[in-house]
Enzyme design. Structure first.
Site, PDB file in Angstrom:
ATOM      1  N   HIS A 194     -26.527  57.406 -34.392  1.00 57.41           N
ATOM      2  CA  HIS A 194     -25.900  57.288 -33.073  1.00 57.41           C
ATOM      3  C   HIS A 194     -26.459  56.085 -32.347  1.00 57.41           C
ATOM      4  CE1 HIS A 194     -24.332  58.297 -29.140  1.00 57.41           C
ATOM      5  NE2 HIS A 194     -23.482  59.049 -29.798  1.00 57.41           N
ATOM      6  N   ASP A 225     -19.582  64.173 -34.653  1.00 63.75           N
ATOM      7  CA  ASP A 225     -18.465  64.199 -35.601  1.00 63.75           C
ATOM      8  C   ASP A 225     -18.766  64.963 -36.881  1.00 63.75           C
ATOM      9  OD1 ASP A 225     -16.551  62.611 -34.182  1.00 63.75           O
ATOM     10  OD2 ASP A 225     -17.932  60.947 -34.439  1.00 63.75           O
TER      11      ASP A 225
HETATM   12  N1  COA Z   1     -25.503  56.168 -42.723  1.00 62.89           N
HETATM   13  C1  COA Z   1     -26.459  55.409 -43.319  1.00 62.89           C
HETATM   14  N2  COA Z   1     -27.256  54.580 -42.630  1.00 62.89           N
HETATM   15  C2  COA Z   1     -27.082  54.521 -41.302  1.00 62.89           C
HETATM   16  C3  COA Z   1     -26.111  55.281 -40.628  1.00 62.89           C
HETATM   17  C4  COA Z   1     -25.306  56.125 -41.395  1.00 62.89           C
HETATM   18  N3  COA Z   1     -24.374  56.878 -40.828  1.00 62.89           N
HETATM   19  N4  COA Z   1     -26.169  55.024 -39.313  1.00 62.89           N
HETATM   20  C5  COA Z   1     -27.154  54.121 -39.172  1.00 62.89           C
HETATM   21  N5  COA Z   1     -27.696  53.822 -40.372  1.00 62.89           N
HETATM   22  C6  COA Z   1     -28.785  52.879 -40.623  1.00 62.89           C
HETATM   23  C7  COA Z   1     -28.224  51.467 -40.619  1.00 62.89           C
HETATM   24  O1  COA Z   1     -27.801  51.076 -41.900  1.00 62.89           O
HETATM   25  C8  COA Z   1     -29.393  50.689 -40.126  1.00 62.89           C
HETATM   26  O2  COA Z   1     -30.296  50.532 -41.181  1.00 62.89           O
HETATM   27  P1  COA Z   1     -31.086  49.166 -41.383  1.00 62.89           P
HETATM   28  O3  COA Z   1     -31.926  49.017 -40.132  1.00 62.89           O
HETATM   29  O4  COA Z   1     -31.827  49.370 -42.626  1.00 62.89           O
HETATM   30  O5  COA Z   1     -30.023  48.100 -41.477  1.00 62.89           O
HETATM   31  C9  COA Z   1     -30.049  51.614 -39.117  1.00 62.89           C
HETATM   32  O6  COA Z   1     -29.677  52.935 -39.528  1.00 62.89           O
HETATM   33  C10 COA Z   1     -29.545  51.373 -37.695  1.00 62.89           C
HETATM   34  O7  COA Z   1     -28.125  51.447 -37.735  1.00 62.89           O
HETATM   35  P2  COA Z   1     -27.137  50.726 -36.740  1.00 62.89           P
HETATM   36  O8  COA Z   1     -25.762  50.728 -37.299  1.00 62.89           O
HETATM   37  O9  COA Z   1     -27.725  49.414 -36.323  1.00 62.89           O
HETATM   38  O10 COA Z   1     -27.226  51.680 -35.522  1.00 62.89           O
HETATM   39  P3  COA Z   1     -26.279  51.616 -34.316  1.00 62.89           P
HETATM   40  O11 COA Z   1     -27.006  52.257 -33.213  1.00 62.89           O
HETATM   41  O12 COA Z   1     -25.738  50.282 -34.070  1.00 62.89           O
HETATM   42  O13 COA Z   1     -25.013  52.445 -34.865  1.00 62.89           O
HETATM   43  C11 COA Z   1     -23.433  54.027 -35.330  1.00 62.89           C
HETATM   44  C12 COA Z   1     -24.630  53.644 -34.449  1.00 62.89           C
HETATM   45  C13 COA Z   1     -22.864  55.323 -34.796  1.00 62.89           C
HETATM   46  C14 COA Z   1     -22.361  52.917 -35.247  1.00 62.89           C
HETATM   47  C15 COA Z   1     -23.914  54.171 -36.770  1.00 62.89           C
HETATM   48  O14 COA Z   1     -24.926  55.136 -36.834  1.00 62.89           O
HETATM   49  C16 COA Z   1     -22.760  54.550 -37.701  1.00 62.89           C
HETATM   50  O15 COA Z   1     -22.020  53.668 -38.130  1.00 62.89           O
HETATM   51  N6  COA Z   1     -22.618  55.854 -38.031  1.00 62.89           N
HETATM   52  C17 COA Z   1     -21.550  56.290 -38.879  1.00 62.89           C
HETATM   53  C18 COA Z   1     -20.261  56.405 -38.076  1.00 62.89           C
HETATM   54  C19 COA Z   1     -20.274  57.565 -37.135  1.00 62.89           C
HETATM   55  O16 COA Z   1     -20.642  58.676 -37.480  1.00 62.89           O
HETATM   56  N7  COA Z   1     -19.788  57.302 -35.923  1.00 62.89           N
HETATM   57  C20 COA Z   1     -19.671  58.318 -34.900  1.00 62.89           C
HETATM   58  C21 COA Z   1     -20.604  58.046 -33.777  1.00 62.89           C
HETATM   59  S1  COA Z   1     -20.611  59.396 -32.620  1.00 62.89           S
END
Ligand code: COA
Length: 377
Positions: free
Chosen positions: A262, A313
């Site tokens: 998140h 979700d």
């Molecule tokens: N699966 C695997 N790895 C994940 C992940 C996931 N669902 N969510 C985050 N990570 C990892 C990233 O790869 C990153 O790793 P790294 O530092 O080695 O590159 C780290 O955790 C930070 O992730 P990041 O995407 O920068 O965090 P964020 O705060 O920008 O993203 C989301 C938040 C929600 C966009 C992200 O967690 C995501 O894409 N989740 C899946 C989609 C989802 O469930 N969305 C609904 C949100 S309510």
């Protein structure tokens, strides 16, 4: 907003405005609507009460709640031309595309269209909350080539939604589960779709335009579309024994596991706590615990391997599936709840408006000479 914040990407940790609607403490995993903890609301309130809370900033009295229930029940129908428009969309149209189109069209038929007074906006906000669930049920029935089910005013908003979708009265457990899911999804501070609604509203665009922008933004798999992706993953996995392999494979391929992580929570998303419980109970009572069991196993592996927590979700997927909601309707169902928050934010934005217009940190070349077309190689 400084360049550093911009470079960090995605406006993380940037405070983009004030709000009295909801608050999140990402470190402690706390979500509150107008100061009231989400756990208390999930356990004790219902969707209509939460709509009042988000729109008015306080809980309703019994009389006010009765009044809002009656107003919403009386506003559930959508105009015939909007139904005809939905009938005319090509087969295979994504339900979020259909919903976005229908809400935009509703704006043209709204009795308060063109009136930007405060009372008119509030009526539009409540009408949209009432109509969104009808639209979601309509979109699904029409694509199944089934006739729409007229709303039933005696039913609660959540029960009526399931009734319009299925054409049969829901069981009390299903009715309550839907109500709790609606409560949990109703608002979440400056998330992407809400922010989109506020940006549109800040230009003094109309209410329906702002909500159309919000629906467009919710559709993406990094936001509301994640619940649909979660169900597809659960179906691919198929059994709890295969969950670990699925997660390891995704991690090795550096694929994100939908429903985890998140932008704000660094611990469990408090909404996931309730949805996990709902998914478990619905599975047990409906005699199909497989989806919950697969989800539980995926969670164990992701927690152990990546330290990531499930978000809103993740367990909504197995809960909605057992409720009989088709997978590509999950995000529209999210919208049917979040419209409460979107409209509250539009009202708040317009109550003290300032055009939202940030700046960008230009990182491209400067002082580039103009080369006439003929002189370019
Ligand atoms: N699966 C695997 N790895 C994940 C992940 C996931 N669902 N969510 C985050 N990570 C990892 C990233 O790869 C990153 O790793 P790294 O530092 O080695 O590159 C780290 O955790 C930070 O992730 P990041 O995407 O920068 O965090 P964020 O705060 O920008 O993203 C989301 C938040 C929600 C966009 C992200 O967690 C995501 O894409 N989740 C899946 C989609 C989802 O469930 N969305 C609904 C949100 S309510």
């Amino acid at each position: 907003m400084g360049g550093a914040a911009g470079r960090a990407g995605g406006l993380r940790k940037v405070v983009a405005g004030e709000s009295r609607i909801s608050s999140i403490d990402g470190e402690r995993g706390v979500l509150a609507y107008a100061g009231i903890d989400i756990h208390a609301l999930a356990e004790q309130s219902g969707f209509e009460e939460v709509v009042f809370l988000l729109h008015e900033g306080r809980l309703p009295t019994r009389l006010e709640l009765l009044g809002l229930r009656a107003e919403l029940a009386g506003a559930r129908s959508v105009p015939a031309p909007v139904v005809a428009l939905l009938r005319g969309l090509p087969g295979g149209t994504h339900p979020m595309t259909a919903l976005r189109t229908a809400v935009s069209a509703l704006g043209a038929f709204d009795p308060d269209a063109g009136d930007d007074s405060g009372p008119a906006r509030r009526r539009q906000a409540r009408r949209l909350v009432a109509q969104m669930a009808t639209l979601v049920a309509l979109v699904d029935r029409l694509r199944r080539r089934e006739e729409p089910v007229e709303p039933e005013p005696a039913l609660s908003h959540a029960a009526n939604f399931l009734y319009m979708l299925e054409g049969a009265r829901p069981l009390p457990t299903a009715d309550r589960a839907m109500d709790v899911a609606f409560v949990l999804h109703a608002d979440h501070e400056f998330n992407a779709s809400t922010f989109a609604a506020r940006v549109a509203a800040s230009t003094l665009a109309d209410m329906h335009g702002a909500i159309t922008a919000a629906i467009a933004t919710l559709k993406g798999p990094l936001h509301g579309g994640a619940n649909e992706a979660v169900m597809q993953a659960l179906e691919t996995v198929g059994s709890p024994e295969r969950a670990e392999g699925f997660v390891r494979e995704a991690m090795a391929a550096k694929r994100k596991i939908m429903g985890f992580g998140h932008a704000v929570y660094r611990t469990e998303d408090p909404r996931a706590t309730h949805l996990r419980r709902l998914a478990k109970r619905l599975g047990e009572e409906g005699g199909d615990g497989r989806w919950y069991a697969i989800s539980e196993r995926i969670e164990q592996v992701v927690r152990a391997e990546k330290g990531l927590y499930p978000n809103v979700d993740f367990y909504s997927a197995s809960a909605y599936h057992v409720l009989g909601i088709p997978t590509d309707l999950f995000t529209p169902v999210f919208a049917a709840s979040r419209v409460a928050g979107w409209t509250a934010h539009v009202l708040e934005q317009l109550g003290n408006n300032k055009l939202i217009r940030p700046e960008s940190d230009y990182v491209g070349p400067r002082d580039v000479p103009y080369v006439p077309l003929d002189a370019r190689s």
